[in-house]
Design a protein around this motif. Structure first.
Motif, short mmCIF file in Angstrom:
data_model
loop_
_atom_site.label_atom_id
_atom_site.label_comp_id
_atom_site.label_asym_id
_atom_site.label_seq_id
_atom_site.Cartn_x
_atom_site.Cartn_y
_atom_site.Cartn_z
N PHE A 193 0.83 -1.20 0.00
CA PHE A 193 0.00 0.00 0.00
C PHE A 193 0.87 1.25 0.00
CE2 PHE A 193 -2.16 3.50 2.05
CZ PHE A 193 -3.37 3.54 1.37
N LEU A 194 1.87 1.27 0.88
CA LEU A 194 2.74 2.44 0.95
C LEU A 194 3.56 2.61 -0.32
CD1 LEU A 194 3.90 2.23 4.66
CD2 LEU A 194 2.27 3.83 3.66
N GLU A 195 4.01 1.50 -0.89
CA GLU A 195 4.77 1.58 -2.14
C GLU A 195 3.93 2.28 -3.22
OE1 GLU A 195 7.19 -1.96 -3.48
OE2 GLU A 195 6.03 -2.90 -1.88
N LEU A 196 2.67 1.87 -3.33
CA LEU A 196 1.81 2.41 -4.38
C LEU A 196 1.37 3.84 -4.06
CD1 LEU A 196 -0.44 -0.72 -5.02
CD2 LEU A 196 1.37 0.15 -6.51
N HIS A 197 0.94 4.05 -2.83
CA HIS A 197 0.35 5.35 -2.48
C HIS A 197 1.39 6.44 -2.34
CE1 HIS A 197 -1.87 8.43 -0.27
NE2 HIS A 197 -2.97 7.86 -0.73
N GLU A 198 2.53 6.10 -1.73
CA GLU A 198 3.56 7.10 -1.48
C GLU A 198 4.67 7.10 -2.53
OE1 GLU A 198 3.39 9.41 1.31
OE2 GLU A 198 1.41 8.64 0.80
N LYS A 199 4.52 6.23 -3.55
CA LYS A 199 5.52 6.15 -4.63
C LYS A 199 6.92 5.90 -4.07
CE LYS A 199 2.43 7.18 -7.79
NZ LYS A 199 1.24 7.25 -6.93
N MET A 200 7.02 4.94 -3.16
CA MET A 200 8.31 4.64 -2.56
C MET A 200 8.72 3.20 -2.83
SD MET A 200 7.33 4.22 1.51
CE MET A 200 7.12 5.96 1.76
N ALA A 201 9.99 2.93 -2.72
CA ALA A 201 10.50 1.57 -2.91
C ALA A 201 10.16 0.72 -1.68
CB ALA A 201 12.00 1.60 -3.13
N PHE A 202 10.20 -0.58 -1.86
CA PHE A 202 9.84 -1.49 -0.77
C PHE A 202 10.67 -1.25 0.49
CE2 PHE A 202 10.56 -5.48 1.52
CZ PHE A 202 9.25 -5.77 1.91
N PRO A 203 12.01 -1.14 0.40
CA PRO A 203 12.79 -0.91 1.62
C PRO A 203 12.39 0.37 2.34
CG PRO A 203 14.23 -1.57 -0.19
CD PRO A 203 12.90 -1.29 -0.78
N GLU A 204 12.00 1.39 1.57
CA GLU A 204 11.59 2.65 2.18
C GLU A 204 10.27 2.49 2.92
OE1 GLU A 204 13.72 5.58 -1.10
OE2 GLU A 204 11.65 4.98 -1.36
N ALA A 205 9.37 1.67 2.36
CA ALA A 205 8.10 1.40 3.04
C ALA A 205 8.35 0.69 4.37
CB ALA A 205 7.19 0.57 2.15
N VAL A 206 9.28 -0.26 4.36
CA VAL A 206 9.63 -0.97 5.59
C VAL A 206 10.24 0.00 6.59
CG1 VAL A 206 11.00 -2.84 6.59
CG2 VAL A 206 9.97 -3.13 4.33
#
Length: 624
Positions: A74-87
């Motif tokens: 969800f954060l990857e898609l909504h915030e346009k961030m990479a997976f490590p950044e979402a973690v």
């Protein structure tokens, strides 16, 4: 080489964080039964909620656009961030220390570095506000009615006048020149980089997760040749068309009250909140856009019985009037009724609170007028309504506004209103409005274009691999019900029964493929079955999407007991049909044995058929 976040850490984060709490900060969620929640999808425009979040499965899924996944996705898609950044973002949320495989420390991504720099900058500015140099800034805010507690609440700070105060501070924290330029905190000149914000009062701009994404700064000194308000430039985390100042503080009250007040500046937001209008937000140096509408629509419901309210506050000058009319042009895109509130004597909320107190701000908001009424008034006010020609021109101008009203009842009400203020017969106004409606419709039809398909455009993978499942077909529906039960309540389907049914029950190729993966993963362990199947289908995104839909589909029962009863019914029905299929196979085998004169095989099959008949009768008697 960058280290990889340990899988155990990712699972630990998911277990500690409620996915509904995270998504609820972006989307207004309502209970949907069975422990699930629903809301308007943030990934495509919709009027009715098809977006579902199920904490027990730690998953979200939209039945409209088929987007789904876990909290990281969800954060990857909504915030346009990479997976490590979402973690990283979720770990920081709960203060969890991540560890990495092979002891390597992962280099922070660009976005994470910008957020870190912004956080340090906000604290640097906040502390600088208490310095002797910041006295002019403190006086400005005090003169506008903001005390130390208010400044602390909104994180207001001071950017020192020097050229390198901030950059030296951040470089001492390990940031490079390029990182500070990327973050929009420094500019580059012939002599190197220098602070972007200097000698100004500064407001940190936060997103809905309370992370500092940018800054707005007001000029104090006459020798400052920059604009009155200087805002952050576009960065990996700051996009002015999607950011609303104050939303971090207002989001919960907006969701609770279903009301948002849109004002024009940072001090207006502060004044509204301090006066008790805690749903106030403002754009950051840009006009109110469709992206801003989408941000607010995610917090506003779409209940006709309890409509949400969006109240715009604009200055009464010409620029404010134009902004109001632009807002009116987009008003139909809100999941809300739209209003306008203008302060007495042209005072904005900040000046109004300073001169007349908190109660005056509250009264201004409550004295709101429908934005449509405001638009009609403004369209006719330029004409002399005491002259016949003025009445005709005003009526024509007002008719253009009314032609855009889709609701026939609302249009009728405003036709009457236009008739009253222009003294023109209502029937004539209604006829004129209908003409404008036809003009608009004809214009839209003439502008339609038939798209030309691309030459040699490849067919989508689904047509080559697994055909879409037509759920109008009763057989396909029954198969889907069983997959939903086997996925969501695997503990109710024992291994023997599952193996027996899954072996021959499914006919749709897509269902067959998914059932095979479920069967393989269930054989290992039913714990975290959904996560393991999603991972197993990672290289088949089309099947993965269908499986997510299966996993997120609400079972038709209101509580755990009801779902268990429903599941047992689906399993029992599937077992009956499986036995019927087994009988059909045996009957075909018996016919072949008869034809070949194999009496022994015929007799053995007859005994098996009798056993299946008895089993079928027993199952049906238990379900009766």
């Amino acid at each position: 080489m960058a280290g990889r976040i340990k899988d155990s850490d990712k699972e630990e984060l998911k277990s500690r964080i409620n996915i509904a709490d995270v998504i609820g900060e972006y989307v207004k969620l309502k209970p949907a039964g069975g422990g699930s929640f629903k809301g308007l999808c943030p990934f495509h425009g919709e009027k009715s909620p098809s977006f579902q979040v199920t904490p027990s499965k730690q998953m979200f899924y939209c039945f409209g656009c088929q987007t789904g996944g876990d909290v990281f996705r969800f954060l990857e898609l909504h915030e346009k961030m990479a997976f490590p950044e979402a973690v990283d973002m979720l770990a920081a949320r709960i203060g969890y220390q991540l560890s990495y495989e092979e002891g390597a420390s992962r280099e922070n991504g660009e976005r994470a570095r910008v957020l870190e720099a912004n956080t340090l900058t906000a604290e640097f500015f906040r502390l600088a506000l208490s310095s002797a140099e910041a006295e002019p800034g403190r006086k400005l805010m005090s003169d506008r009615g903001f005390d130390a507690a208010a400044l602390e609440l909104f994180g207001v700070g001071w950017a020192p006048k020097g050229w390198n105060n901030l950059t030296d501070h951040l470089k001492g924290k390990g940031f490079t020149d390029q990182e500070l330029i990327t973050a929009g905190l420094a500019s580059s000149g012939d002599r190197g980089i220098f602070d972007k914000f200097r000698g100004r009062v500064v407001w940190p701009i936060r997103d809905t997760t309370n992370q500092v994404v940018g800054f707005g700064a007001r000029k104090i000194f006459e020798d400052d040749k920059g604009p009155k308000y200087l805002n952050s430039a576009e960065t990996p985390v700051y996009h002015k068309s999607k950011v609303l100042y104050g939303l971090d503080l207002a989001k919960k009250d907006i969701s609770r009250s279903q009301r948002v007040v849109v004002v024009e500046g940072y001090t207006d937001v502060m004044a509204c909140h301090l006066a008790g209008v805690t749903t106030a937000v403002a754009t950051c140096g840009t006009a109110f856009s469709e992206d801003h509408i989408q941000v607010l629509n995610r917090l506003l419901g779409n209940d006709p019985a309890n409509p949400a309210e969006v109240i715009f506050n604009f200055d009464p000058d010409e620029a404010g009037q134009k902004a109001a009319m632009k807002a009116f042009g987009n008003s139909s895109k809100f999941n809300a009724q739209t209003f306008v509130a203008i302060g007495p004597d042209g005072l904005d909320p900040s000046d109004l609170r300073q001169q007349r107190g908190d109660e005056a701000v509250l009264q201004m908001i409550e004295a709101k007028r429908p934005l449509l009424e405001f638009a009609v008034d403004r369209s006719v006010m330029k004409f002399d309504l005491n002259s016949r020609e003025g009445q005709v021109s005003a009526t024509r101008a007002g008719a253009v506004i009314l032609a855009g009203i889709a609701d026939p009842i609302q249009r009728s009400v405003y036709e009457k209103y236009l008739s009253e203020i222009t003294s023109v017969d209502r029937a004539a106004i209604s006829s004129l409005v209908n003409e404008e409606v036809k003009k608009t419709r004809n214009s839209r039809v003439s502008n339609l274009a038939i798209p030309t398909p691309l030459v040699d455009e490849p067919e989508p993978d689904v047509a080559v691999g697994f055909e879409p499942v037509d759920l109008r077909d009763p057989t396909n529906r029954r198969e889907r019900w069983l997959l939903e039960v086997a996925t969501q309540l695997p503990e109710l389907l024992d291994a023997v029964t599952r193996n027996r049914i899954f072996r021959i029950y499914f006919s749709a190729s897509r269902h067959v493929a998914i059932a095979k993966v479920i069967q393989d993963e269930s054989a290992n362990a039913s714990e975290k079955l959904i996560d393991r199947v999603v991972e197993k289908l990672a290289d088949q995104p089309d099947l993965q999407q269908t499986f997510r839909e299966i996993a997120m589909q609400q079972l038709p029962a209101g509580d755990d007991e009801g779902r268990a009863i429903y599941a047992r019914g689906v399993i029992g029905s599937a077992l009956e049909q499986t036995i019927e299929l087994e009988k059909n196979y045996l009957l075909a085998a018996r016919n072949r044995a008869d034809a070949s004169g194999d009496a022994e095989t015929t007799a053995q099959i007859a005994l098996k058929l009798m056993d299946l008949d008895r089993e079928l009768m027993l199952i049906k008697s238990r379900r009766a």
